[in-house]
Enzyme design. Structure first.
Site, mmCIF file in Angstrom:
data_model
loop_
_atom_site.group_PDB
_atom_site.id
_atom_site.type_symbol
_atom_site.label_atom_id
_atom_site.label_comp_id
_atom_site.label_asym_id
_atom_site.label_seq_id
_atom_site.Cartn_x
_atom_site.Cartn_y
_atom_site.Cartn_z
ATOM 1 N N GLU A 337 17.687 5.541 42.554
ATOM 2 C CA GLU A 337 16.861 6.691 42.197
ATOM 3 C C GLU A 337 16.552 6.718 40.705
ATOM 4 O O GLU A 337 15.465 7.141 40.301
ATOM 5 C CB GLU A 337 17.531 7.995 42.631
ATOM 6 C CG GLU A 337 17.846 8.094 44.118
ATOM 7 C CD GLU A 337 16.641 7.893 45.035
ATOM 8 O OE1 GLU A 337 15.487 7.975 44.554
ATOM 9 O OE2 GLU A 337 16.847 7.649 46.240
ATOM 10 N N TYR A 411 10.204 -1.397 50.883
ATOM 11 C CA TYR A 411 11.478 -1.419 50.178
ATOM 12 C C TYR A 411 11.999 -2.859 50.058
ATOM 13 O O TYR A 411 11.912 -3.476 48.998
ATOM 14 C CB TYR A 411 12.503 -0.534 50.896
ATOM 15 C CG TYR A 411 12.198 0.945 50.818
ATOM 16 C CD1 TYR A 411 12.786 1.741 49.851
ATOM 17 C CD2 TYR A 411 11.313 1.541 51.715
ATOM 18 C CE1 TYR A 411 12.511 3.104 49.775
ATOM 19 C CE2 TYR A 411 11.031 2.902 51.651
ATOM 20 C CZ TYR A 411 11.625 3.671 50.674
ATOM 21 O OH TYR A 411 11.346 5.010 50.604
#
Length: 546
Positions: A337, A411
């Site tokens: 993140e 991803y």
């Protein structure tokens, strides 16, 4: 911000890049998808410059109320403004220059009729008042909204998350990624005994009779889904990191009972900063600082207010996503993140279809973190290990102008695409400078896929157009086909787009060497004892002996 220069960029992307499957899927999109996902005439005439979001949050009734002051520059005269706010929230009043304006609702969009003439290049503002019970997140952050939870001591523990769903799920705004606000103030009033943590720096705290108002200020441009409110029984600790651009404040807000645990576990945060400033360049938001904020869900990349809910475990909730062992050397949520501060918050996609720009580079950042601290072979173990999670079910690029991202392969297929690019460039320092150059060239900007492709092609000196067409716009994995017969090696690419001619490293005759396949059969003489080729594992391709 940036609205004028990129106004038509997303609209000019040719339909020919879509797969047939996506063209068929596009027919299922609705009028609301278009209002949410396109640069409508009611959006494109004004350039967003400033927000002041000023709200009260009542955990007992799960309700919010308040207003958003929106400042903007007129790019061309127009009489109607689109402001987005999702049901069941509703706008109660809109004013400009003391005059109340008419607001007509069309689903999750309001169209505001302006009374005063909008003069070219002038700076104006409106105030949007709203209230209601916002959508409650069912499975944050993937199904976002408000998370209304309690901590172990029975205190309210509340947080917002809205990627994909849109910031308008909890506050009225121009809910499209192409136009980032230049700066923002966030004021959140909460019951006494609780604290609100939002983006940027805490400017002031106001004690009211039964509530407390926390005023935060954001000096850098910020994307709309990066804005957040986090409410709980927080305690705070901090450190100053000696960064590339000088001292960087790193602040941590955690639940009271987790303070000592966090002081040990959050040591991954300065390690993250060290690795990512090396690979990507200076942290993009020195003026706003860096924060980790504990929340009642897994976590999200809110700008300068990264949220954390990985239960103080290494890996992803205690698991290694790569299966290599290296994934247990770091806290996945802190690393992943926070990587979004460079790719998502600094460099932001214009259209949701290009979400791979956020997720591919950030998933790749996990690998680069491993590389920085544990070496190149360890990082290869990690990125190759995540291939088992790739589905190849659809293209990584989604459908434009309807707020539709592509396959979740953005991803870990995306990470392997970038890892393959590193092999093609060969020079690791050159690759590092490309990654840093992206963050410098597109600093605080919104971008298209084409801009990213063109930059990497130019700086690498390689024509990567067929490469990107293959990996981003199809779901097909290139297949290196070969035959060995009587000392003759024949090889070619199959399952590829026209013009695909990516070289790869293979081992035969006792040594590793480059070969340069095309879609036509190539051949070379080899030792008659050669029985097979061994593909270098760092290339994301398949190999087949015929």
């Amino acid at each position: 911000m940036k609205a004028f220069s990129i106004l038509l960029a997303i609209l000019l992307i040719p339909v020919s890049i879509y797969s047939q499957g996506l063209l068929q899927e596009k027919n299922t999109f609705t009028h609301q998808d278009t209002l949410r996902g396109s640069i409508t005439p009611e959006r494109e005439w004004w350039d967003l410059t400033y927000y002041h979001l000023d709200i009260s949050v009542d955990p007992d009734t799960k309700s919010i109320s308040g207003k958003n002051t929106i400042k903007y520059t007129v790019l061309k005269p127009y009489a109607t403004m689109q402001i987005d706010l999702q049901e069941p929230l509703y706008i109660t009043k809109v004013t400009q220059n003391g005059k109340e304006l008419k607001a007509m609702r069309d689903g999750n969009a309001y169209f505001i009729g302006l009374i005063d003439h909008q003069v070219l290049e002038t700076n104006n503002s409106i105030e949007v008042f709203y209230e209601g019970n916002p959508k409650e997140a069912k499975n944050a952050p993937w199904d976002g909204g408000f998370s209304w939870k309690k901590d172990e001591n029975g205190n309210d523990f509340v947080a917002t998350s809205c990627q994909g769903l849109g910031a308008s799920v909890w506050w009225p705004c121009k809910d499209h990624m192409y136009d980032e606000v230049d700066s923002m103030d966030i004021s959140v009033t909460v019951p006494k005994g609780l604290m609100n943590v939002s983006n940027g720096r805490l400017k002031s705290t106001v004690e009211n009779k039964k509530t407390t108002t926390y005023n935060w200020t954001v000096k850098n441009p910020i994307n709309n889904y990066g804005v957040n409110a986090n409410i709980g029984d927080y305690v705070h600790f901090s450190e100053v990191y000696a960064g590339e651009n000088g001292p960087l404040d790193m602040d941590y807000y955690v639940l009271r009972d987790n303070l000592e645990k966090a002081k040990t576990h959050f040591k991954d945060a300065p390690r993250m900063m060290e690795a990512f400033e090396h690979w990507f360049g200076p942290y993009p938001f020195y003026e706003d600082g860096f924060k980790l904020v504990e929340v009642p869900y897994l976590g999200m990349e809110h700008q300068s207010s990264v949220t954390y809910g990985n239960q103080y475990k290494m890996g992803y909730l205690g698991n290694d996503v790569s299966g290599s062992g290296w994934g247990m050397k770091f806290d996945f949520i802190i690393i992943h993140e926070s990587g979004h501060e460079w790719f998502a918050n600094n460099i932001t996609h214009i259209d949701m279809a290009d979400m791979w720009i956020h997720e591919s580079f950030t998933s790749y950042s996990e690998n680069l973190f491993v590389d920085y601290f544990y070496g190149k072979e360890a990082s290869a173990d990690y990125v190759v290990g995540v291939r088992k999670r790739i589905q190849n079910d659809a293209p990584i690029i989604g459908t434009y102008n309807v707020n539709k991202e592509g396959s979740a392969d953005m991803y870990y297929k995306g990470a392997n695409i970038l890892h393959t690019l590193r092999q093609l460039i060969e020079d690791d320092e050159k690759w590092r400078q490309i990654l840093r150059g992206l963050n410098e060239t597109f600093y605080h900007q919104t971008v298209t896929t084409k801009q990213i492709e063109d930059y990497i092609s130019e700086k690498s000196g390689i024509d990567l157009k067929p490469f990107f067409n293959q990996y981003l716009r199809t779901a097909n994995v290139p297949v290196l086909e070969y035959t060995l017969k009587k000392g003759t090696l024949r090889y070619r690419w199959n399952n590829v787009v026209d013009g695909f001619k990516t070289p790869v490293k293979v081992t035969f005759e006792g040594k590793e060497q480059w070969i340069y396949p095309t879609t036509e059969w190539n051949w070379k003489m080899v030792d008659v004892k050669v029985r097979e080729l061994k593909l270098n594992r760092n290339f994301y391709v398949n190999i087949s002996k015929l």
